[in-house]
Write a protein that holds these residues in place. Structure first.
Motif, PDB file in Angstrom:
ATOM      1  N   SER A 260       0.830  -1.198   0.000  1.00  0.00           N
ATOM      2  CA  SER A 260       0.000   0.000   0.000  1.00  0.00           C
ATOM      3  C   SER A 260       0.873   1.260   0.000  1.00  0.00           C
ATOM      4  N   TYR A 261       0.454   2.291  -0.731  1.00  0.00           N
ATOM      5  CA  TYR A 261       1.232   3.544  -0.805  1.00  0.00           C
ATOM      6  C   TYR A 261       1.722   3.940   0.584  1.00  0.00           C
ATOM      7  N   ALA A 262       3.030   4.176   0.719  1.00  0.00           N
ATOM      8  CA  ALA A 262       3.668   4.157   2.042  1.00  0.00           C
ATOM      9  C   ALA A 262       3.743   5.510   2.753  1.00  0.00           C
ATOM     10  N   PHE A 263       3.458   6.607   2.049  1.00  0.00           N
ATOM     11  CA  PHE A 263       3.758   7.923   2.626  1.00  0.00           C
ATOM     12  C   PHE A 263       2.478   8.651   3.025  1.00  0.00           C
ATOM     13  N   PRO A 264       2.608   9.672   3.899  1.00  0.00           N
ATOM     14  CA  PRO A 264       1.398  10.279   4.486  1.00  0.00           C
ATOM     15  C   PRO A 264       0.564  11.099   3.508  1.00  0.00           C
ATOM     16  N   LYS A 265       1.169  11.489   2.382  1.00  0.00           N
ATOM     17  CA  LYS A 265       0.421  12.259   1.379  1.00  0.00           C
ATOM     18  C   LYS A 265       1.092  12.054   0.038  1.00  0.00           C
ATOM     19  N   TYR A 266       0.411  12.461  -1.036  1.00  0.00           N
ATOM     20  CA  TYR A 266       1.090  12.520  -2.328  1.00  0.00           C
ATOM     21  C   TYR A 266       0.770  13.859  -2.964  1.00  0.00           C
ATOM     22  N   ALA A 267       1.809  14.669  -3.139  1.00  0.00           N
ATOM     23  CA  ALA A 267       1.646  15.988  -3.754  1.00  0.00           C
ATOM     24  C   ALA A 267       2.355  15.989  -5.109  1.00  0.00           C
ATOM     25  N   GLN A 268       1.750  16.688  -6.072  1.00  0.00           N
ATOM     26  CA  GLN A 268       2.416  16.946  -7.355  1.00  0.00           C
ATOM     27  C   GLN A 268       2.434  18.450  -7.574  1.00  0.00           C
ATOM     28  N   VAL A 269       3.638  19.002  -7.737  1.00  0.00           N
ATOM     29  CA  VAL A 269       3.813  20.452  -7.856  1.00  0.00           C
ATOM     30  C   VAL A 269       4.337  20.750  -9.258  1.00  0.00           C
ATOM     31  N   CYS A 270       3.584  21.525 -10.030  1.00  0.00           N
ATOM     32  CA  CYS A 270       4.002  21.887 -11.389  1.00  0.00           C
ATOM     33  C   CYS A 270       4.756  23.207 -11.351  1.00  0.00           C
ATOM     34  N   VAL A 271       6.030  23.166 -11.758  1.00  0.00           N
ATOM     35  CA  VAL A 271       6.872  24.364 -11.623  1.00  0.00           C
ATOM     36  C   VAL A 271       7.383  24.824 -12.985  1.00  0.00           C
ATOM     37  N   ASP A 272       7.753  26.079 -13.025  1.00  0.00           N
ATOM     38  CA  ASP A 272       8.217  26.745 -14.242  1.00  0.00           C
ATOM     39  C   ASP A 272       9.715  26.462 -14.443  1.00  0.00           C
ATOM     40  N   GLN A 315       7.537   6.190  -6.233  1.00  0.00           N
ATOM     41  CA  GLN A 315       7.295   6.243  -4.788  1.00  0.00           C
ATOM     42  C   GLN A 315       7.523   4.865  -4.168  1.00  0.00           C
ATOM     43  N   TRP A 316       7.374   3.809  -4.981  1.00  0.00           N
ATOM     44  CA  TRP A 316       7.751   2.451  -4.556  1.00  0.00           C
ATOM     45  C   TRP A 316       9.178   2.146  -5.002  1.00  0.00           C
ATOM     46  N   PHE A 317       9.394   2.217  -6.333  1.00  0.00           N
ATOM     47  CA  PHE A 317      10.699   1.860  -6.903  1.00  0.00           C
ATOM     48  C   PHE A 317      11.578   3.112  -6.989  1.00  0.00           C
ATOM     49  N   GLY A 318      12.370   3.336  -5.952  1.00  0.00           N
ATOM     50  CA  GLY A 318      13.232   4.515  -5.909  1.00  0.00           C
ATOM     51  C   GLY A 318      13.149   5.211  -4.567  1.00  0.00           C
ATOM     52  N   ASP A 319      11.919   5.320  -4.036  1.00  0.00           N
ATOM     53  CA  ASP A 319      11.717   6.062  -2.787  1.00  0.00           C
ATOM     54  C   ASP A 319      11.493   5.133  -1.596  1.00  0.00           C
ATOM     55  N   LEU A 320      10.643   4.117  -1.777  1.00  0.00           N
ATOM     56  CA  LEU A 320      10.417   3.110  -0.735  1.00  0.00           C
ATOM     57  C   LEU A 320      11.560   2.080  -0.764  1.00  0.00           C
ATOM     58  N   VAL A 321      11.864   1.596  -1.973  1.00  0.00           N
ATOM     59  CA  VAL A 321      13.014   0.719  -2.200  1.00  0.00           C
ATOM     60  C   VAL A 321      14.051   1.579  -2.928  1.00  0.00           C
ATOM     61  N   VAL A 322      15.178   1.848  -2.256  1.00  0.00           N
ATOM     62  CA  VAL A 322      16.138   2.843  -2.747  1.00  0.00           C
ATOM     63  C   VAL A 322      17.361   2.130  -3.325  1.00  0.00           C
ATOM     64  N   ILE A 323      17.858   2.610  -4.463  1.00  0.00           N
ATOM     65  CA  ILE A 323      19.086   2.009  -5.009  1.00  0.00           C
ATOM     66  C   ILE A 323      20.280   2.388  -4.128  1.00  0.00           C
ATOM     67  N   LYS A 324      21.184   1.422  -3.941  1.00  0.00           N
ATOM     68  CA  LYS A 324      22.356   1.653  -3.079  1.00  0.00           C
ATOM     69  C   LYS A 324      23.397   2.502  -3.797  1.00  0.00           C
ATOM     70  N   HIS A 325      23.462   2.373  -5.128  1.00  0.00           N
ATOM     71  CA  HIS A 325      24.462   3.094  -5.919  1.00  0.00           C
ATOM     72  C   HIS A 325      23.843   3.426  -7.275  1.00  0.00           C
ATOM     73  N   TRP A 326      24.307   4.522  -7.886  1.00  0.00           N
ATOM     74  CA  TRP A 326      23.724   4.975  -9.161  1.00  0.00           C
ATOM     75  C   TRP A 326      23.809   3.903 -10.244  1.00  0.00           C
ATOM     76  N   SER A 327      24.810   3.029 -10.168  1.00  0.00           N
ATOM     77  CA  SER A 327      24.981   2.026 -11.217  1.00  0.00           C
ATOM     78  C   SER A 327      23.787   1.075 -11.315  1.00  0.00           C
ATOM     79  N   HIS A 328      22.948   1.038 -10.271  1.00  0.00           N
ATOM     80  CA  HIS A 328      21.771   0.155 -10.281  1.00  0.00           C
ATOM     81  C   HIS A 328      20.476   0.936 -10.552  1.00  0.00           C
ATOM     82  N   ALA A 329      20.627   2.135 -11.130  1.00  0.00           N
ATOM     83  CA  ALA A 329      19.455   2.996 -11.343  1.00  0.00           C
ATOM     84  C   ALA A 329      18.412   2.354 -12.257  1.00  0.00           C
ATOM     85  N   TRP A 330      18.805   1.380 -13.071  1.00  0.00           N
ATOM     86  CA  TRP A 330      17.828   0.737 -13.967  1.00  0.00           C
ATOM     87  C   TRP A 330      16.703   0.076 -13.174  1.00  0.00           C
TER      88      TRP A 330
END
Length: 860
Positions: A260-272, A315-330
Motif C-alpha cells: 500500500s502507498y507508504a507515505f502520508p500524502k502525495y503531492a504533485q507540484v508543477c513548476v516553471d 514512490q515504490w521503486f526509488g523512494d520506498l526501495v532505494v538504489i544503493k548506488h547509481w549504477s543500479h538505477a535501472w
C-alpha cells in the motif's frame, strides 16, 4: 579529448566510457545518518538564503577524528558538534570537520552547520519575472538527483545513506512552501510565513525537496490520504485534466506492487523552467508545468499520463526501495518506465500496451545504434547523471517485461511483491532483485540478466521461411546477424514461433525453440501449409527482426496476425519489397486495421515506396478518426514532394485540425515539400508567408503549432528570408518552448546558407551559449551538432569546458564527433584552406591600407 572514441571490444559501437571515465564507489560510511533538519530563511528577490543544517549521526566505528561532507559553493559560517564549535576546512566542494572528540560507537553526534547561499547555480533554483519575461511566476524549487543536493545543503550526498528529514522554511506569506512528508506547523511572522514539514520515513538526500510559489491547491484523496495538485493560479482545470487519475493510479500500483502507498500524502507540484519532465521526491513529485493539458491537448497527448504514472511508480521503486548506488538505477527507472506500459495496458488495452513497448524498444535501439552500447549496470563513468539514458529507462522497461514473460503473470507479480516487501525502506542492488525472484518463484533468471543487464546489446534476428509441400514441413531459419566471429555476443533464448491460418481464424499453432547459434534451421510438421508465420509470438523479447517471408505470407500476417507488433513487422517487410502488390496491401491496412498504432506505422511504410499508388493509399488516411494517424500520414507526405501532396496538406495549415500536433506536422510538411521545389521561387515565398502568418496568429498550448511552423521554415535551407525569421524568434522574450525549438532549428537551416549567413548563425549560437539555463544550452548543442563547419566545433568545445552540467558536457562532446563526420576530411581541409585564404586576403588588405597610410603620412 573530444575525438571520436571507439572501443574495439564493442563490436563497432561507440563506447559509453568517454576519456576521463573512472570507477565510482560509495564512500566509506563513518556512521548512519539518522535525521537531517534544514531551517532556512529565503530572500527570493536576491536569490539567496541562510540558515542551519543539522545532521544526527550514529557512528559505527570508534576513534573517527574527522568527517567529510559534500558541500559545493556554500558559505560555511560555523560548525558545531553537540553545541561545541569545531574546526573545519572547506575547499568549495568538501567540508572537512575536525572532531574535538573522536567518535565512540553508540554516542550520537549532532552536527549543526550555519551557512548561506547566494545565486546558486544548481540544486536550488529561483524563478522570477525579469524584463524579458515579465509574466514569469515567482517560484523556488529544488532538484537533487543525481548529486545536486550538495549545492543547496551540506550532506553525505549519495543514495546509500537513508534518514528521516525535516524542513522549516520562512517565505513571504502570500507564497506556499511544500516539502516531503507532513506539514506539522505553520506560523505567520509579520510579512512572512513559516512552514514546517516532517518526513518520518527514511529516504536519501537526493529525494529531499522544497517548492515555493503562489500556487493554487487542488485537493483530492486516496483512502483518506491527501492527494494534492499545486499549479499556478488559473490553471486549476488543467491540473484536474492532467493529474486527475492519480488516486486511481495509486490504487492500481498499490495492488500490483503488493504494498500500500507508504507515505502520508502525495503531492504533485508543477513548476516553471523545470529541467526534467518530473522528479519523484519522496511524497512530493515536482513536474514541469508544460505537462499541464488544455482541453484540446487531451485529444492526443498521453505523455502527461505516462509522466504522472512514471513519477508515482517511483514512490515504490526509488523512494520506498532505494538504489544503493547509481549504477543500479535501472531497477527504479526501468520499473517506472514499465509502469507506463502497465498503466497503458490497464487503461487502454493490450494492443496499446504492446505498441507502447515497441516504441520504448525503438527508443533504446536508436541510442544503441547511433550513440553507444553499454551494460545496463556499470560503475564506470565520469558523472552519475550520464547513466540516465535510454538504456536504463526504455531498455530497463523491456527487461522487466522479459522477466514477466519468463515467469508468467502468476509468478511475476508475487516476485515483484516479495522484492518490494523485503526491501521496503532499505537500499538494493541488482542482485537483490534476482534473489527476490528466486525466493518467490524458484526460478534463477541469471541467464537473462547476464545477456541483457550485465552486458550491452540485443539479438538482431533475420528470419526466413519456406514450405515443403511433399513432407508438410515448415522450415524457419533464424540467423543472429549481430554475432561476431568469436560468437561472444550470441544470445541464448527460448522463442515461440507461431503458424497462423486465415480460414478458419483460430489461435496460432505455436512451438517454442531454443535459439542459441549464429544460424539455425527449425522444421515443423503441420497438417497444412500455414498462411502466415509469427516469430516471437507476442513480441516479448527485446530484439530487432528482419522478416524474409514471401509476399503472400506477409500480406496474410499484416491482415490476420493478432499481435499489432507482428503486423507492424510485416508492414516493414512488405515495404522493402516495394512492388504494387505490397502497396495495395499497405493501403488496405491503412484503411482497415482496427488498431490506430498499426495504421500509424503503415502510413510511415507507404511513404517508403516510390510509386504513385503509395500517394493514393496515403491520402485516404487524412480522414482517419485518430489524430495519431492523421499526423503520421501528414508526416509521411513530406517524403512525397509533389504539388498534389502540397495541396493535400495545405488545408490543414490554413483551416487547422482538432489536434495541435496534426497542425504542427502540416506546417513542417508543407515547408519540406515547398523547399524541395527550389526552382519555384514564388511558391517558396508564398509558403514562407503562410508559415509567418502561423507564427503571428497561432500562439497556443506549449507553442506546439508555432514550433511546427518554425520547423517548416527551417526546411528552406537556402532562404535568407526564412533564416531572418528564425533569428528573430531566438530573441529573449519569445516564449521559452518556441525559442528552444527555434534555436535547435538554426542548425537545420544552416546547411544550405551562404558563408555570411552561416557566420550570423554561429555568432547567434555563441551568444546564446553564454546563457546558463540547462534547456537553452542543450538546444544550442543540438543546433551546433547539425552544422557543417569547424567553427561549430570551437563553440561546442567552449561550452563543454564551461558548463556546470554533466549532461550538457557529454552531449557537446558527442556532437563534436558528429560535426567532424558532417564535415568529412575533404570538406574540412577545403574549409580550412578557404579560411586561410580569407586570412591571407585580410592581411593583404591590411598591408595595403598600412602602406597607403605610411605614404600619406610621408607626403604630408
Amino acid at each position: 579529448m573530444l575525438k571520436s572514441y571507439f572501443d574495439t571490444e564493442n563490436n563497432g559501437h561507440k563506447s559509453f566510457e568517454l576519456p576521463g571515465a573512472k570507477p565510482h564507489y560509495n564512500p566509506d560510511r563513518p556512521g548512519q545518518v539518522e535525521h537531517i533538519f534544514l531551517d532556512l530563511n529565503l530572500d527570493i528577490p536576491y536569490q539567496s538564503y541562510y540558515g542551519n543544517c543539522s545532521i544526527r549521526l550514529l557512528p559505527i566505528r570508534n576513534n573517527i577524528e574527522s568527517l567529510t561532507l559534500d558541500a559545493v559553493n556554500l558559505n560555511i559560517q560555523s560548525v558545531q558538534v553537540d553545541e561545541v564549535l569545531q574546526k573545519f576546512e572547506y575547499d568549495g566542494e568538501k567540508l572537512s570537520i575536525q572532531l574535538s572528540q573522536p567518535t565512540q560507537i553508540g554516542n550520537r553526534l549532532l552536527i549543526a552547520i550555519a551557512y548561506s547561499v547566494e545565486k546558486p547555480q544548481r540544486g536550488i533554483y529561483f524563478i522570477q519575472p525579469d524584463k524579458h519575461y515579465p509574466h514569469k511566476p515567482t517560484q523556488v524549487w529544488t532538484q537533487g538527483e543525481d548529486e545536486d543536493s550538495r549545492y543547496w545543503f551540506p550532506c553525505f550526498d549519495y543514495p546509500g545513506q537513508l534518514s528521516t528529514s525535516e524542513i522549516r522554511v520562512r517565505v513571504p506569506k502570500h507564497l506556499i512552501a511544500i516539502s516531503n512528508g507532513e506539514l506539522i506547523d505553520t506560523a505567520v511572522d509579520g510579512d512572512d510565513k513559516i512552514y514546517h514539514w516532517s518526513q518520518q520515513q527514511v529516504h536519501p538526500t537526493y529525494l529531499m525537496t522544497l517548492a515555493v510559489g503562489n500556487f493554487a491547491e487542488i485537493r483530492d484523496e486516496w483512502k483518506g490520504k491527501p492527494v494534492t495538485y499545486y499549479v499556478e493560479k488559473e490553471r486549476e482545470a488543467d491540473a484536474k485534466r492532467s493529474m486527475g487519475k492519480t488516486p486511481r493510479m495509486i490504487e492500481f500500483l498499490s495492488e500490483k506492487y503488493g504494498y500500500s502507498y507508504a507515505f502520508p500524502k502525495y503531492a504533485q507540484v508543477c513548476v516553471d523552467d523545470f529541467i526534467f519532465g518530473g522528479m519523484e521526491n519522496t511524497s512530493t513529485t515536482l513536474l514541469t508545468d508544460r505537462c499541464l493539458l488544455d482541453e484540446r491537448a487531451v485529444l492526443d497527448n498521453r505523455n502527461t499520463e505516462s509522466l504522472v504514472v512514471h513519477e508515482l511508480a517511483h514512490q515504490w521503486f526509488g523512494d520506498l526501495v532505494v538504489i544503493k548506488h547509481w549504477s543500479h538505477a535501472w531497477i527504479k527507472e526501468g520499473m517506472a518506465s514499465y509502469s507506463e506500459v502497465m498503466w497503458t495496458e490497464h487503461e487502454y488495452g493490450e494492443q496499446d500496451a504492446a505498441y507502447y513497448r515497441l516504441l520504448e524498444a525503438r527508443s533504446y535501439l536508436s541510442e544503441d545504434s547511433s550513440r553507444y552500447r553499454r551494460p545496463m549496470v556499470t560503475h564506470v563513468y565520469r558523472e552519475a547523471i550520464e547513466l540516465y539514458d535510454r538504456h536504463i529507462y526504455e531498455k530497463g522497461s523491456c527487461v522487466y517485461h522479459m522477466i514477466r514473460t519468463e515467469l508468467g503473470d502468476d509468478l511475476f507479480w508475487p516476485a515483484i511483491q516479495i522484492f518490494v516487501q523485503d526491501n521496503a525502506h532499505k537500499t538494493v542492488e541488482t542482485i537483490d532483485l534476482l534473489r527476490s525472484i528466486e525466493k518467490a518463484t524458484g526460478h534463477n533468471l541469471t541467464f537473462l540478466f547476464d545477456q541483457y543487464v550485465y552486458r550491452g546489446g540485443h539479438p538482431d534476428f533475420k528470419v526466413a521461411y519456406s514450405w515443403d509441400g511433399d513432407a508438410n514441413l515448415a522450415k524457419v531459419t533464424v540467423t543472429q546477424t549481430q554475432a561476431s566471429d568469436d560468437n561472444k555476443d550470441l544470445f541464448d533464448l527460448r522463442i515461440p514461433i507461431g503458424f497462423g491460418y486465415t480460414q478458419p481464424e483460430s489461435a496460432l499453432k505455436t512451438f517454442t525453440v531454443r535459439v542459441n547459434e549464429r544460424e539455425q534451421s527449425f522444421y515443423f510438421p503441420l497438417t497444412q501449409k500455414p498462411d502466415f508465420i509469427s516469430f516471437d509470438v507476442g513480441n516479448n523479447y527485446l530484439k530487432t527482426v528482419d522478416l524474409e517471408y514471401p509476399v503472400p505470407e506477409l500480406k496474410a500476417q499484416l491482415q490476420f496476425d493478432p499481435n499489432p507488433v507482428s503486423r507492424i513487422y510485416a508492414a516493414e517487410a512488405l515495404a522493402k519489397k516495394g512492388a504494387l502488390e505490397a502497396t495495395k496491401a499497405l493501403s488496405a491496412a491503412l484503411q482497415n486495421d482496427p488498431f490506430w498504432g498499426v495504421r500509424v506505422e503503415v502510413a510511415k511504410q507507404l511513404a517508403e515506396i516510390k510509386l504513385d499508388q503509395a500517394f493514393d493509399g496515403l491520402v485516404s488516411g487524412l480522414q482517419d478518426q485518430s489524430p495519431y494517424v492523421r499526423r503520421a500520414v501528414i508526416e509521411s507526405l513530406s517524403q512525397i514532394k509533389t504539388h498534389t501532396s502540397y495541396k493535400a496538406v495545405k488545408g490543414f495549415v490554413q483551416d487547422g485540425d482538432a489536434s495541435y500536433y496534426v497542425e504542427a506536422a502540416a506546417c513542417r510538411t508543407i515547408g519540406a515539400i515547398a523547399a524541395a521545389n527550389l526552382e519555384d521561387k514564388p511558391h517558396e515565398e508564398k509558403v514562407i508567408k503562410l508559415l509567418k502568418t502561423v507564427l503571428e496568429e497561432k500562439a497556443g498550448w506549449n507553442e506546439v503549432v508555432r514550433s511546427g511552423a518554425i520547423a517548416g521554415l527551417a526546411e528552406f535551407k537556402t532562404s535568407e528570408a526564412a533564416l531572418n525569421l528564425l533569428i528573430e524568434y531566438t530573441k529573449l522574450g519569445i516564449s521559452q518552448p518556441l525559442r528552444l525549438t527555434t534555436i535547435r532549428n538554426l542548425g537545420k537551416i544552416s546547411v544550405g546558407q551562404t558563408p555570411t549567413n552561416i557566420e550570423r548563425i554561429l555568432d547567434r549560437l555563441a551568444e546564446i551559449a553564454r546563457e546558463t539555463f540547462f534547456l537553452t544550452q542543450m538546444a544550442v548543442v543540438s543546433a551546433l551538432g547539425q552544422m557543417e563547419t569547424p567553427k561549430a566545433i570551437a563553440i561546442l568545445q567552449s561550452l563543454a569546458n564551461q558548463t556546470a552540467d554533466g549532461r550538457v558536457r557529454r552531449y557537446a562532446e558527442e556532437e563534436v564527433t558528429k560535426v567532424q563526420k558532417n564535415i568529412g576530411p575533404e570538406k574540412s581541409l577545403r574549409q580550412m584552406r578557404e579560411e586561410l585564404n580569407q586570412i591571407k586576403q585580410q592581411n593583404q588588405e591590411l598591408k595595403s591600407r598600412l602602406e597607403n597610410l605610411e605614404a600619406k603620412s610621408k607626403s604630408s
